[in-house]
Design a protein around this motif. Structure first.
Motif, PDB file in Angstrom:
ATOM      1  N   LYS A 227      -4.674  -2.297  -3.195  1.00 56.36           N
ATOM      2  CA  LYS A 227      -4.063  -1.065  -3.118  1.00 56.36           C
ATOM      3  C   LYS A 227      -2.670  -0.851  -2.064  1.00 56.36           C
ATOM      4  O   LYS A 227      -3.078  -1.363  -1.250  1.00 56.36           O
ATOM      5  CB  LYS A 227      -5.060   0.964  -2.911  1.00 56.36           C
ATOM      6  CG  LYS A 227      -5.648   0.940  -1.859  1.00 56.36           C
ATOM      7  CD  LYS A 227      -7.064   1.650  -2.155  1.00 56.36           C
ATOM      8  CE  LYS A 227      -7.367   2.116  -1.037  1.00 56.36           C
ATOM      9  NZ  LYS A 227      -8.535   3.173  -1.079  1.00 56.36           N
ATOM     10  N   GLY A 228      -1.953  -0.557  -2.187  1.00 56.86           N
ATOM     11  CA  GLY A 228      -0.537  -0.686  -1.593  1.00 56.86           C
ATOM     12  C   GLY A 228      -0.833   0.598  -0.429  1.00 56.86           C
ATOM     13  O   GLY A 228      -1.806   1.712  -0.314  1.00 56.86           O
ATOM     14  N   ASP A 235       3.164  -4.492  -0.936  1.00 61.98           N
ATOM     15  CA  ASP A 235       2.873  -5.427  -2.007  1.00 61.98           C
ATOM     16  C   ASP A 235       2.950  -6.155  -1.275  1.00 61.98           C
ATOM     17  O   ASP A 235       3.844  -6.707  -0.886  1.00 61.98           O
ATOM     18  CB  ASP A 235       2.829  -5.254  -3.510  1.00 61.98           C
ATOM     19  CG  ASP A 235       2.542  -3.554  -4.094  1.00 61.98           C
ATOM     20  OD1 ASP A 235       1.399  -3.424  -3.352  1.00 61.98           O
ATOM     21  OD2 ASP A 235       3.713  -2.921  -3.982  1.00 61.98           O
ATOM     22  N   ASP A 253      -4.662  -5.135  -8.162  1.00 62.77           N
ATOM     23  CA  ASP A 253      -3.739  -5.258  -7.158  1.00 62.77           C
ATOM     24  C   ASP A 253      -2.363  -4.315  -7.723  1.00 62.77           C
ATOM     25  O   ASP A 253      -2.622  -4.477  -8.846  1.00 62.77           O
ATOM     26  CB  ASP A 253      -3.546  -6.522  -6.773  1.00 62.77           C
ATOM     27  CG  ASP A 253      -2.759  -6.073  -5.343  1.00 62.77           C
ATOM     28  OD1 ASP A 253      -2.913  -5.119  -4.706  1.00 62.77           O
ATOM     29  OD2 ASP A 253      -2.392  -7.320  -4.682  1.00 62.77           O
ATOM     30  N   TYR A 254      -1.743  -3.853  -7.055  1.00 66.17           N
ATOM     31  CA  TYR A 254      -0.366  -3.819  -7.705  1.00 66.17           C
ATOM     32  C   TYR A 254       0.593  -5.046  -8.013  1.00 66.17           C
ATOM     33  O   TYR A 254       0.059  -5.895  -7.213  1.00 66.17           O
ATOM     34  CB  TYR A 254       0.439  -3.058  -6.884  1.00 66.17           C
ATOM     35  CG  TYR A 254       0.046  -1.716  -6.407  1.00 66.17           C
ATOM     36  CD1 TYR A 254       0.803  -0.508  -7.502  1.00 66.17           C
ATOM     37  CD2 TYR A 254      -0.668  -0.819  -5.270  1.00 66.17           C
ATOM     38  CE1 TYR A 254       0.075   0.516  -7.992  1.00 66.17           C
ATOM     39  CE2 TYR A 254      -0.907   0.022  -5.714  1.00 66.17           C
ATOM     40  CZ  TYR A 254      -1.056   0.960  -6.883  1.00 66.17           C
ATOM     41  OH  TYR A 254      -1.106   2.892  -7.005  1.00 66.17           O
ATOM     42  N   LEU A 275      -1.863  -2.527 -11.240  1.00 68.06           N
ATOM     43  CA  LEU A 275      -1.854  -1.172 -11.390  1.00 68.06           C
ATOM     44  C   LEU A 275      -0.346  -1.192 -11.247  1.00 68.06           C
ATOM     45  O   LEU A 275       0.776  -1.249 -10.764  1.00 68.06           O
ATOM     46  CB  LEU A 275      -2.138  -0.521 -10.075  1.00 68.06           C
ATOM     47  CG  LEU A 275      -4.222  -1.228  -9.638  1.00 68.06           C
ATOM     48  CD1 LEU A 275      -4.256  -0.571  -8.434  1.00 68.06           C
ATOM     49  CD2 LEU A 275      -4.689  -0.158 -10.241  1.00 68.06           C
ATOM     50  N   VAL A 276       0.109   0.232 -12.146  1.00 70.10           N
ATOM     51  CA  VAL A 276       1.705   0.964 -11.711  1.00 70.10           C
ATOM     52  C   VAL A 276       1.583   2.058 -11.110  1.00 70.10           C
ATOM     53  O   VAL A 276       0.198   2.781 -11.776  1.00 70.10           O
ATOM     54  CB  VAL A 276       2.308   0.735 -13.596  1.00 70.10           C
ATOM     55  CG1 VAL A 276       1.422  -0.906 -13.837  1.00 70.10           C
ATOM     56  CG2 VAL A 276       1.452   0.911 -14.425  1.00 70.10           C
ATOM     57  N   LYS A 277       2.220   2.612 -11.184  1.00 74.72           N
ATOM     58  CA  LYS A 277       2.464   3.679 -10.539  1.00 74.72           C
ATOM     59  C   LYS A 277       3.847   4.593 -12.352  1.00 74.72           C
ATOM     60  O   LYS A 277       4.110   4.192 -12.749  1.00 74.72           O
ATOM     61  CB  LYS A 277       3.470   4.268  -9.187  1.00 74.72           C
ATOM     62  CG  LYS A 277       2.831   3.409  -8.455  1.00 74.72           C
ATOM     63  CD  LYS A 277       3.514   3.427  -6.571  1.00 74.72           C
ATOM     64  CE  LYS A 277       3.299   2.905  -5.887  1.00 74.72           C
ATOM     65  NZ  LYS A 277       4.557   2.005  -4.519  1.00 74.72           N
ATOM     66  N   GLN A 280       6.869   3.026 -12.937  1.00 71.80           N
ATOM     67  CA  GLN A 280       7.155   2.648 -12.830  1.00 71.80           C
ATOM     68  C   GLN A 280       6.825   1.983 -14.168  1.00 71.80           C
ATOM     69  O   GLN A 280       7.739   1.211 -15.159  1.00 71.80           O
ATOM     70  CB  GLN A 280       6.166   1.538 -11.481  1.00 71.80           C
ATOM     71  CG  GLN A 280       6.634   1.580 -10.329  1.00 71.80           C
ATOM     72  CD  GLN A 280       5.421   0.212 -10.275  1.00 71.80           C
ATOM     73  OE1 GLN A 280       4.322   0.858 -10.252  1.00 71.80           O
ATOM     74  NE2 GLN A 280       6.035  -0.320  -9.034  1.00 71.80           N
ATOM     75  N   ASP A 321      -3.492  -0.301 -17.465  1.00 73.16           N
ATOM     76  CA  ASP A 321      -2.173  -0.180 -16.760  1.00 73.16           C
ATOM     77  C   ASP A 321      -1.700  -1.446 -16.998  1.00 73.16           C
ATOM     78  O   ASP A 321      -0.326  -2.007 -16.968  1.00 73.16           O
ATOM     79  CB  ASP A 321      -2.959  -0.718 -14.990  1.00 73.16           C
ATOM     80  CG  ASP A 321      -2.563   0.986 -15.272  1.00 73.16           C
ATOM     81  OD1 ASP A 321      -2.402   1.662 -15.330  1.00 73.16           O
ATOM     82  OD2 ASP A 321      -2.254   1.438 -13.276  1.00 73.16           O
TER      83      ASP A 321
END
Length: 479
Positions: A227-228, A235, A253-254, A275-277, A280, A321
């Motif tokens: 994770k970031g 990343d 992971d991102y 993973l995405v925010k 994003q 995601d």
């Protein structure tokens, strides 16, 4: 003499090896023969929670932690320099870290091959007192006997070794922390120091702003959870997978900036959670199919390179995601000729835009497992769901050869029922569908809930007859 006591010494030691060290020590009161027998066991399982069990508050009692540490040291002293195969140590804050390291050095000196450490000691930066910062003993980083090593800590794990690492016999390494794992070397150098490793689990990793590489000819199982962290650069720029013997990959992971090398020719099973925010997600949905991309969108399109490296998998699991990210790779989605089982995890805020092309590109698919059906509905869902009524939805389901479907987390909603009926109508080869109701905290004897279950069961019986498919509904707690 009882029958057990008449057994050969090696058999009795084998029996004792299945007990915790505290339990094995208790057998010393049985007879003279048992007095020191437990000290010959080549496996030690030391757990302070077992030692302090079962009294609540016993840990805080004056002198009890000292008593635990004295017990461990008596056990090690009684064993002398005899060889040891396995050492499992689980202890929390309150135990002297310096004494713990002496115990670890003791078993390393005696040639331990299987080492499991669950140590909740403050790591560097997690405590206001620098004197409490815990560091693993340096001997562990250059052991010539370790074959299996497992490290677990709720405070995080620091793999710091100024002189480098070399574990020439290590085949399995699992580092597990819900906080973070920090390596003193880059990932490529770290893996290089494990020349015969077959299983590697790193959770939860943090990356510096650099390329990361996993390169190993021996590695067969790889798990990476990351994770970031803005403090550590975020990343990776690029992630390289050069693992031709790998058969299992669990990667969370991102999204990296690029996946230049994906050498996974032996891979049979993959689990992806890219993973995405939230911001994003909006960029992904606003991106033009063939328009010019900004840096963020191009990063997501590069995921197609990772997917192309998975073409030999037989079993594939995709998070919600990941499906959202893959919506930008629909035109470059590879064909998964070997894929037999597909697991799709859904979320109400994530779309199914990539599902139709996935189904079209799996010509030998036999089983689909849906972890939830509720998802963000768009026109690009195509014929994968029944949420939107329109004549031309595509033919991804009609051409799909799947024979068995499982649906977990069924919430008994109208959109879900529409999707279930749509799937039954559209899949020509479907023979079996099992629907598992979502577990919740509702009263299991609530009359309204029970009524809803009965109605669903009746509907599924009707569907079984109508579509000539074995459709069954499983209530919570019925497994």
């Amino acid at each position: 003499m009882d029958l057990v006591s008449s057994l050969p010494e090696e058999v009795l030691c084998h029996i004792l090896s299945f007990m915790s060290t505290k339990e094995a020590a208790l057998t010393s009161v049985l007879s003279k023969r048992w007095l020191s027998l437990w000290t010959l066991v080549p496996n030690l399982d030391v757990d302070d929670s077992v030692f302090l069990h079962p009294e609540e508050g016993k840990r805080e009692r004056e002198g009890i932690l000292q008593s635990f540490m004295d017990f461990v040291e008596r056990v090690l002293a009684l064993q002398g320099d005899s060889p040891i195969k396995r050492f499992s140590l689980k202890c929390k804050t309150g135990i002297d870290p310096d004494r713990v390291n002496l115990w670890i050095r003791n078993v390393l000196r005696r040639g331990v091959s299987d080492l499991e450490l669950y140590l909740d000691f403050p790591r560097f930066g997690s405590s206001d007192n620098d004197d409490e910062d815990y560091q693993l003993p340096w001997e562990m980083f250059e052991s010539k006997t370790l074959v299996d090593l497992k490290l677990t800590s709720e405070f995080g794990v620091d793999w710091w070794r100024d002189q480098g690492t070399l574990l020439p016999m290590l085949k399995s390494l699992r580092i597990d922390s819900g906080v973070l794992v920090l390596l003193s070397d880059e990932l490529e150098q770290f893996v290089y120091a494990l020349p015969v490793v077959e299983e590697l689990c790193l959770a939860t990793m943090v990356w510096f702003d650099s390329d990361e590489t996993v390169s190993s000819a021996s590695l067969r199982k790889l798990t990476i959870y990351a994770k970031g962290f803005e403090d550590f650069g975020g990343d990776p720029k690029g992630f390289y997978f050069d693992t031709p013997s790998l058969v299992y990959l669990d990667y969370s992971d991102y999204v990296a900036a690029d996946y230049p090398v994906v050498n996974l020719t032996s891979l049979a099973e993959a689990r992806l959670n890219l993973l995405v925010k939230e911001d994003q997600v909006e960029l992904i949905r606003a991106a033009a199919p063939n328009g010019e991309d900004d840096v963020v969108i191009q990063r997501f399109r590069n995921v197609s390179k990772l997917m192309s490296g998975l073409i030999n998998v037989e079993k594939l699991s995709l998070s919600a995601d990941t499906l959202e990210v893959l919506s930008l790779s629909c035109d470059s989605m590879p064909v998964f000729n070997n894929l037999k089982s597909l697991n799709i995890k859904s979320h109400k805020e994530r779309g199914w835009q990539a599902v139709p092309v996935l189904l079209r590109n799996c010509p030998h698919l036999e089983t689909i497992v849906f972890e939830g059906l509720v998802h963000h509905v768009t026109d690009d869902c195509g014929d994968a769901c029944g949420c939107i009524s329109r004549e031309d939805k595509g033919r991804s389901l009609v051409s799909c050869p799947v024979k068995k479907i499982q649906i977990h987390g069924f919430k008994i909603t109208v959109p879900e029922m529409k999707t279930i009926r749509h799937i039954l109508e559209s899949l020509p080869c479907l023979k079996e569908m099992k629907i598992y109701a979502e577990d919740d905290d509702d009263d299991p004897i609530n009359l309204e809930v029970l009524k809803g279950y009965k109605e669903i069961e009746m509907a599924m019986k009707y569907y079984s007859q109508l579509f000539k498919c074995d459709v069954s509904f499983v209530r919570p707690g019925s497994l």
